[in-house]
Design an enzyme around this catalytic site. Structure first.
Site, PDB file in Angstrom:
ATOM      1  CB  ALA A  63     -57.679 105.005  75.172  1.00  0.00           C
ATOM      2  N   GLY A 104     -59.797 109.846  75.331  1.00  0.00           N
ATOM      3  CA  GLY A 104     -59.410 109.818  76.737  1.00  0.00           C
ATOM      4  C   GLY A 104     -58.592 111.036  77.133  1.00  0.00           C
ATOM      5  CD  GLU A 107     -63.411 109.858  77.809  1.00  0.00           C
ATOM      6  OE1 GLU A 107     -62.442 109.178  77.453  1.00  0.00           O
ATOM      7  OE2 GLU A 107     -64.555 109.401  77.960  1.00  0.00           O
ATOM      8  CD  GLU A 127     -63.641 108.673  72.551  1.00  0.00           C
ATOM      9  OE1 GLU A 127     -64.140 109.593  71.889  1.00  0.00           O
ATOM     10  OE2 GLU A 127     -62.971 108.856  73.569  1.00  0.00           O
TER      11      GLU A 127
HETATM   12  N1  CAA Z   1     -53.180 105.295  70.416  1.00  0.00           N
HETATM   13  C1  CAA Z   1     -52.109 104.669  69.911  1.00  0.00           C
HETATM   14  N2  CAA Z   1     -51.351 105.167  68.924  1.00  0.00           N
HETATM   15  C2  CAA Z   1     -51.697 106.367  68.435  1.00  0.00           C
HETATM   16  C3  CAA Z   1     -52.807 107.072  68.916  1.00  0.00           C
HETATM   17  C4  CAA Z   1     -53.572 106.501  69.955  1.00  0.00           C
HETATM   18  N3  CAA Z   1     -54.618 107.106  70.497  1.00  0.00           N
HETATM   19  N4  CAA Z   1     -52.909 108.219  68.209  1.00  0.00           N
HETATM   20  C5  CAA Z   1     -51.896 108.231  67.338  1.00  0.00           C
HETATM   21  N5  CAA Z   1     -51.155 107.117  67.477  1.00  0.00           N
HETATM   22  C6  CAA Z   1     -49.926 106.767  66.769  1.00  0.00           C
HETATM   23  C7  CAA Z   1     -50.171 106.560  65.285  1.00  0.00           C
HETATM   24  O1  CAA Z   1     -50.614 105.240  65.052  1.00  0.00           O
HETATM   25  C8  CAA Z   1     -48.794 106.832  64.710  1.00  0.00           C
HETATM   26  O2  CAA Z   1     -48.034 105.671  64.920  1.00  0.00           O
HETATM   27  P1  CAA Z   1     -46.859 105.246  63.880  1.00  0.00           P
HETATM   28  O3  CAA Z   1     -45.931 106.432  63.836  1.00  0.00           O
HETATM   29  O4  CAA Z   1     -46.286 104.030  64.495  1.00  0.00           O
HETATM   30  O5  CAA Z   1     -47.535 105.003  62.575  1.00  0.00           O
HETATM   31  C9  CAA Z   1     -48.251 107.916  65.625  1.00  0.00           C
HETATM   32  O6  CAA Z   1     -49.038 107.862  66.830  1.00  0.00           O
HETATM   33  C10 CAA Z   1     -48.353 109.321  65.062  1.00  0.00           C
HETATM   34  O7  CAA Z   1     -49.695 109.502  64.611  1.00  0.00           O
HETATM   35  P2  CAA Z   1     -50.020 110.207  63.210  1.00  0.00           P
HETATM   36  O8  CAA Z   1     -49.063 109.745  62.171  1.00  0.00           O
HETATM   37  O9  CAA Z   1     -51.479 110.008  62.974  1.00  0.00           O
HETATM   38  O10 CAA Z   1     -49.672 111.719  63.560  1.00  0.00           O
HETATM   39  P3  CAA Z   1     -50.454 113.033  63.172  1.00  0.00           P
HETATM   40  O11 CAA Z   1     -49.644 114.131  63.768  1.00  0.00           O
HETATM   41  O12 CAA Z   1     -50.775 113.071  61.720  1.00  0.00           O
HETATM   42  O13 CAA Z   1     -51.854 112.949  63.953  1.00  0.00           O
HETATM   43  C11 CAA Z   1     -53.332 112.600  65.839  1.00  0.00           C
HETATM   44  C12 CAA Z   1     -51.878 112.902  65.355  1.00  0.00           C
HETATM   45  C13 CAA Z   1     -54.241 113.779  65.467  1.00  0.00           C
HETATM   46  C14 CAA Z   1     -53.267 112.433  67.328  1.00  0.00           C
HETATM   47  C15 CAA Z   1     -53.854 111.331  65.122  1.00  0.00           C
HETATM   48  O14 CAA Z   1     -52.887 110.317  65.277  1.00  0.00           O
HETATM   49  C16 CAA Z   1     -55.142 110.816  65.676  1.00  0.00           C
HETATM   50  O15 CAA Z   1     -56.191 111.313  65.322  1.00  0.00           O
HETATM   51  N6  CAA Z   1     -55.075 109.777  66.542  1.00  0.00           N
HETATM   52  C17 CAA Z   1     -56.256 109.102  67.034  1.00  0.00           C
HETATM   53  C18 CAA Z   1     -56.853 109.821  68.195  1.00  0.00           C
HETATM   54  C19 CAA Z   1     -58.048 109.057  68.715  1.00  0.00           C
HETATM   55  O16 CAA Z   1     -58.845 108.503  67.981  1.00  0.00           O
HETATM   56  N7  CAA Z   1     -58.180 109.050  70.053  1.00  0.00           N
HETATM   57  C20 CAA Z   1     -59.266 108.379  70.719  1.00  0.00           C
HETATM   58  C21 CAA Z   1     -58.764 107.094  71.277  1.00  0.00           C
HETATM   59  S1  CAA Z   1     -60.094 106.144  71.896  1.00  0.00           S
HETATM   60  C22 CAA Z   1     -60.277 106.624  73.483  1.00  0.00           C
HETATM   61  O17 CAA Z   1     -59.613 107.498  73.945  1.00  0.00           O
HETATM   62  C23 CAA Z   1     -61.330 105.815  74.186  1.00  0.00           C
HETATM   63  C24 CAA Z   1     -61.690 106.271  75.516  1.00  0.00           C
HETATM   64  O18 CAA Z   1     -62.549 107.088  75.696  1.00  0.00           O
HETATM   65  C25 CAA Z   1     -61.109 105.626  76.707  1.00  0.00           C
END
Ligand code: CAA
Length: 701
Positions: A63, A104, A107, A127
């Site tokens: 998400a 997500g 998922e 999450e």
């Molecule tokens: N939503 C929005 N922005 C996100 C994102 C997300 N899920 N994941 C990463 N980004 C953004 C970061 O904020 C970053 O933005 P900026 O460049 O503007 O700072 C950009 O994407 C790149 O991210 P990283 O610098 O962290 O890149 P990385 O290559 O080091 O890592 C990653 C990539 C492993 C995907 C890491 O960003 C990460 O762990 N992201 C979070 C993933 C997460 O927690 N997902 C679960 C979301 S909750 C959900 O999905 C709920 C549900 O069940 C409906």
């Protein structure tokens, strides 16, 4: 089709490429485009199977977190509405996973009928780290697919697993070694399903099987002990229990209700603040992608003690050769032996193989000769915390190191500018404050001196990422962000014990709000003598208050140095920490000597005095420009000092309590504590300004 999706037909297959850079976050626009593409494929009689993949991008990071808290999360098609629709498509749907499938994103993969992944891909439901639960079917579909225990592990831990592990668990149907072969392999896999006339869907609507009758009871007890006060893990457990008791559609509805509740909670808000703070921390004024980086191929560490050895391990773990310098052969041998011992214990725990252990040790070169540091690109000094000693090391480094080498000090309190000043190259000097144990703790305070060059700072931030640290930039002041804030917080804790509290009471209040450790347990662990040495170097600053850390000084002079000597603020039997009535007697004696009247102290007073002074100092650091943002202050405390991330950090916690309540508390104790209050409990001007302007958020400053 919108540019967020690349749709094309390849004979009987529809290929749907997700193209929402950088991580395919499933924001509203992508969801809409995905719904349209899937509907086109589902309704096209020529399409017999569908392949979903990331178009030169990770499959999906889930998400869009930046939509959380805004109506966009729920705007049609919301993820919880869209995914069940995809699950109804009566054609094989193959997820081709490269990079990550998180939250997500996983998922989405779970509503596909099959999953093909590159071996290097990572899969997870993180999450809980955002204070929510999987909200688009994860809590119901994953236990049905891989079993309750494995699914709970993934959801409660929040850490991604490898695709290899996913394959072992039955989450991944087919592994692909080479990234470039993924799409072709996934298409081949889909065609094989068609050739085999495999059923389009593998329905698992029946409830999952609980491992044993008392499984959830036992899990509940563990959760209560390990994650007290945390909402999301509790909700994960409730949702998985529902997966064992309800049919799929009832379970999904139950999950949805929990997800909505979690999303609105203060804990989710706090953890989102932490998530965005981590990305923000890397954004430094004056530094951007165009700032040149200096190449770092050889690193040297001066000092092979606990700190120096731990620092060296970080680089070696990342495949970077390290020269480790000591003054005597004995100290060098001891340091190298300790590093080998650390790796040995990792090997025994199955974290690294014997071959990896030897590879890492082979990257380490011990030396007694400063001349061997001549070709290092980065030198990190980790010697005794004393200005003259460190200055002497830097004078020598200035003599022997090549031009352009970055010279870093691991000081935790000293003035980096005074260290830089003894060299002819202050622009190359920076502070790199690692936290102990340096090979474990992720926080790294990067201290920017008055003369530190932009490319030096950019290079150190870059190298911090290479060694998997979380860098936070601080300006120069006593103790930088973390230890400077520790001082007023711990000062109040010490004084409260003189006034009538006990160490256990103070620590109990602090752990009660979720801190990993109270002040006194922490001092016992770090060594009471260490703090004593730091105070000796600052005696003129504290001379006006004879009660200042008096209890710690007394314990130090009695040889009670903490855990390492078996006695400190507590007494230790093995690793067990026990209250010590002797400490209370010492506090009573000191209070009498100092003329401090002892009284019964409430938990509320302990909370307010320790935490409000911690917050106050954090605000002062912002005002002075030592810390760039409140998120930086919060990251330092959640990653270096055990402040609970689910409370967002001290400054986020202040916003939660109300900035006006914090100011009122400080003013109250300033009056109530008489001369002591006048001396120390001075509210930060920034706090006063924020409250006067009726701002509730620190960012409004
Ligand atoms: N939503 C929005 N922005 C996100 C994102 C997300 N899920 N994941 C990463 N980004 C953004 C970061 O904020 C970053 O933005 P900026 O460049 O503007 O700072 C950009 O994407 C790149 O991210 P990283 O610098 O962290 O890149 P990385 O290559 O080091 O890592 C990653 C990539 C492993 C995907 C890491 O960003 C990460 O762990 N992201 C979070 C993933 C997460 O927690 N997902 C679960 C979301 S909750 C959900 O999905 C709920 C549900 O069940 C409906």
């Amino acid at each position: 089709m919108t540019p967020l999706i690349d749709y094309h037909r390849d004979q009987e297959l529809a290929l749907i490429g997700l193209a929402n850079a950088p991580v395919n976050a499933l924001g509203h626009a992508l969801r809409q485009a995905l719904a349209e593409a899937c509907s086109t494929a589902a309704n096209d009689p020529h399409v017999r199977a569908i392949v979903l993949y990331g178009l030169d991008l990770p499959f999906s990071a889930g998400a869009d977190i930046s939509e959380f808290g805004s109506p966009l999360t729920w705007q049609t098609p919301s993820l919880p509405d869209l995914l069940p629709e995809l699950a109804q498509i009566d054609k094989p749907l193959v997820a081709a996973i490269d990079g990550v499938a998180l939250g997500g994103g996983l998922e989405l993969a779970l509503v596909c009928s099959h999953r093909v992944a590159v071996t290097s891909a990572r899969l997870g439901l993180p999450e809980v780290t955002l204070g929510v639960i999987p909200g688009a079917g994860g809590t119901q579909r994953l236990p049905r697919l891989i079993g309750v225990e494995a699914a709970l592990d993934m959801m409660l831990g929040g850490q991604p697993i490898s695709a290899q592990r996913g394959h072992e668990l039955g989450l991944i149907d087919c592994l692909v070694e080479q990234r470039h072969a993924l799409l072709e392999s996934a298409c081949g896999f889909a065609r094989q399903l068609l050739a085999d006339q495999s059923p389009a869907r593998r329905h698992r609507p029946a409830p999952a099987q609980a491992p044993s009758a008392d499984f959830f009871q036992a899990q509940q007890a563990q959760l209560t002990a390990r994650k007290p006060g945390q909402l999301a893990p509790q909700m994960v457990l409730d949702a998985v229990r529902a997966a064992c008791e309800l049919n799929l559609s009832e379970g999904l509805a139950y999950e949805q209700a929990l997800f909505r509740k979690a999303l609105q909670s203060p804990q989710a808000l706090a953890l989102r603040h932490q998530f965005f703070a981590k990305n923000e921390a890397l954004k430094i004024p004056g530094i951007d992608r165009s700032t040149p980086l200096r190449p770092i191929n050889r690193v040297a560490v001066v000092g092979a003690g606990t700190m120096g050895g731990g620092i060296a391990m970080n680089f070696v773990n990342a495949g970077i050769a390290v020269t480790l310098l000591e003054l005597s052969p004995q100290a060098l041998d001891r340091g190298l032996a300790q590093i080998r011992k650390n790796y040995e214990s990792s090997r025994q725990r199955g974290k690294i193989t014997e071959a990896q252990l030897e590879q890492r040790m082979a990257l380490l070169h011990g030396t007694l000769d400063y001349a061997d540091l001549a070709d290092a690109d980065l030198v990190i000094e980790a010697v005794f915390e004393n200005l003259e000693v460190k200055q002497q090391v830097f004078r020598t480094l200035d003599e022997v190191c090549k031009p352009g080498a970055i010279l870093a000090s691991n000081t935790s309190t000293l003035d980096v500018d005074q260290i830089a000043a003894v060299t002819r190259r202050p622009q190359d000097v920076v502070g790199l404050h690692f936290f102990s144990p340096a090979n474990v703790m992720r926080l790294l305070e990067v201290v920017r001196g008055a003369a530190t060059a932009a490319d030096v700072l950019a290079t150190t931030l870059n190298i911090a990422k290479r060694i998997d640290k979380l860098p936070v930039v601080s300006g120069v002041c006593f103790g930088f962000i973390g230890n400077r804030m520790l001082e007023p917080y711990a000062r109040e804790a010490h004084r409260l014990v003189l006034e009538g509290a006990t160490p256990a009471q103070v620590d109990g209040v602090l752990t009660g709000i979720g801190l990993a450790m109270g002040v006194f347990a922490m001092y016992d662990l770090a060594g009471i003598d260490i703090g004593y040495q730091v105070r000796q170097a600052r005696s003129e600053y504290i001379a006006h208050d004879p009660s200042y850390f008096r209890l710690a000084d007394e314990l130090c002079s009695l040889g009670r140095h903490g855990q390492k000597s078996g006695r400190g603020f507590y007494r230790y039997e093995g690793r067990e920490r026990l209250d010590d009535p002797e400490v209370v007697e010492i506090a009573e004696r000191l209070a009498a000597e100092l003329g401090i009247e002892r009284r019964s102290i409430s938990d509320q007073e302990i909370h307010d005095r320790c935490l409000f002074m911690l917050i106050n100092e954090g605000l002062q650091l912002l005002d002075e420009g030592i810390a760039l943002r409140s998120g930086d202050v919060d990251l330092v405390w959640t990653n270096g000092y055990g402040f609970p991330a689910w409370r967002g950090g001290p400054l986020h916690y202040a916003e939660h309590l109300g900035l006006n309540a914090v100011l009122a508390g400080i003013e109250h104790y300033r009056e109530a504590l008489g001369a002591y209050g006048q001396m120390w409990l001075q509210s930060a001007p920034l706090l006063e300004r924020l409250v006067a302007r009726q701002h509730t958020l620190i960012a409004q400053r």
